[in-house]
Design an enzyme around this catalytic site. Structure first.
Site, PDB file in Angstrom:
ATOM      1  N   CYS B 180       0.817  -1.210   0.000  1.00 27.03           N
ATOM      2  CA  CYS B 180       0.000   0.000   0.000  1.00 27.03           C
ATOM      3  C   CYS B 180       0.855   1.266   0.000  1.00 27.03           C
ATOM      4  CB  CYS B 180      -0.928  -0.005   1.222  1.00 27.03           C
ATOM      5  SG  CYS B 180      -2.193  -1.266   1.093  1.00 27.03           S
ATOM      6  N   HIS B 181       1.860   1.347   0.942  1.00 27.08           N
ATOM      7  CA  HIS B 181       2.679   2.566   1.000  1.00 27.08           C
ATOM      8  C   HIS B 181       4.161   2.252   1.070  1.00 27.08           C
ATOM      9  CE1 HIS B 181      -1.331   3.499   2.668  1.00 27.08           C
ATOM     10  NE2 HIS B 181      -1.230   4.504   1.830  1.00 27.08           N
ATOM     11  N   GLY B 182       4.534   0.965   0.851  1.00 27.64           N
ATOM     12  CA  GLY B 182       5.949   0.615   0.748  1.00 27.64           C
ATOM     13  C   GLY B 182       6.670   0.508   2.057  1.00 27.64           C
TER      14      GLY B 182
END
Lengths: 70, 216
Positions: B180-182
């Site tokens: 999703c956001h690494g």
């Protein structure tokens, strides 16, 4: 005609056999209708179901390492 | 009018009594009332009487099938309300057979609606987890504080950033990667890179016997 009279004598004549045949038909109808409608629905929506998309999504994860979607 | 009816009934009654007194084998069903002649309305061919009778019974039976199906669905609907409710299932524990998990593999188990990651770690991975300098971590935690048995890593598969499920055997640190956001987690589930603030949570668990893990 012999078919109709035999059907009557075997199934419809005694109420016990008649009711038993009604319950058997109910079970078959519920299972069959559920299965049939599910299959028709999935066939109509082919390509959009998760089961169809899952291998493509997993393949996408195999090739890409990091995703930066901020 | 009343008198006319009584005369008719008396006459027919009188007729029946007279008939009975004459013969003992009179058919009792034969109507002694005057009734119109319906023969030109009736089904003429004798052969189709079974077919029409079957048709009638079939129609009645189909109505019975539909009614029975409706009754069965209703009963099933009520019975499912009596099955274990969501809060009972939420307090439930989950048992995992550990011999089903080969070395170096991840397994995801659903517990209280949440994914639980179980990894059967290799000795190299355990060593790698222990070698990390804790002071450099965003959320300092030694591997020995996170696991009861270093061979088995058990943690909740929910990213501490915004709750996505990280992917196993991915990321720059040989652990998990949240798409999703690494966020990158290492082989002990500790956050290394990315926006997540904390390490992956360790749930309550115990080893009921060496082959069985009970989560919860």
């Amino acid at each position: 005609m012999a078919f109709y009279s035999s059907v009557f004598n075997i199934v419809f004549k005694r109420n016990s056999t008649f009711v038993a045949s009604i319950f058997a038909a109910t079970f078959l109808l519920q299972v069959g209708l559920d299965e049939g409608v599910t299959r028709w629905y999935e066939n109509r929506n082919k390509g959009k179901l998760w089961a169809d998309l899952k291998p493509k999504v997993l393949a996408g994860f195999e090739t890409e390492e990091a995703e930066d979607d901020e | 009018m009343l008198s006319r009816l009584s005369i008719r009934s008396a006459r027919s009654l009188g007729l029946a009594q007279a008939t009975r007194s004459i013969s003992a084998t009179v058919p009792a069903f034969k109507s002694t009332y005057d009734s119109p002649d319906f023969t030109h309305y009736l089904n003429s061919s004798k052969g189709s009487s079974d077919k029409s009778r079957d048709f009638t019974y079939f129609m009645v039976g189909s109505y019975g099938v539909l009614g029975a199906a409706a009754a069965k669905s209703t009963v099933e609907a009520f019975l499912t309300t009596m099955s274990a409710s969501a809060d009972v299932l939420a307090m439930a524990k989950v048992e995992v057979k550990l011999n089903a998990i080969p070395l170096g593999k991840n397994v995801v188990v659903k517990w209280q609606g949440k994914p639980v990651f179980i990894r059967h770690r290799t000795p190299d991975e355990i060593e790698e987890a222990n070698e990390v300098d804790i002071s450099k971590l965003r959320d300092p935690q030694a591997d020995s504080d996170r696991v009861k048995n270093p061979e088995w890593l058990v943690m909740l598969g929910i990213c501490t950033h915004l709750g996505c499920v990280p992917i196993g055997e991915a990321g720059d640190f040989d652990g998990w990667f949240c798409p999703c956001h690494g966020s990158h987690y290492d082989i002990s589930g500790r956050i290394r890179k990315g926006p997540a603030p904390l390490n992956l949570e360790i749930p309550q668990y115990e080893f009921a016997d060496p082959e069985t893990l009970v989560v919860g």
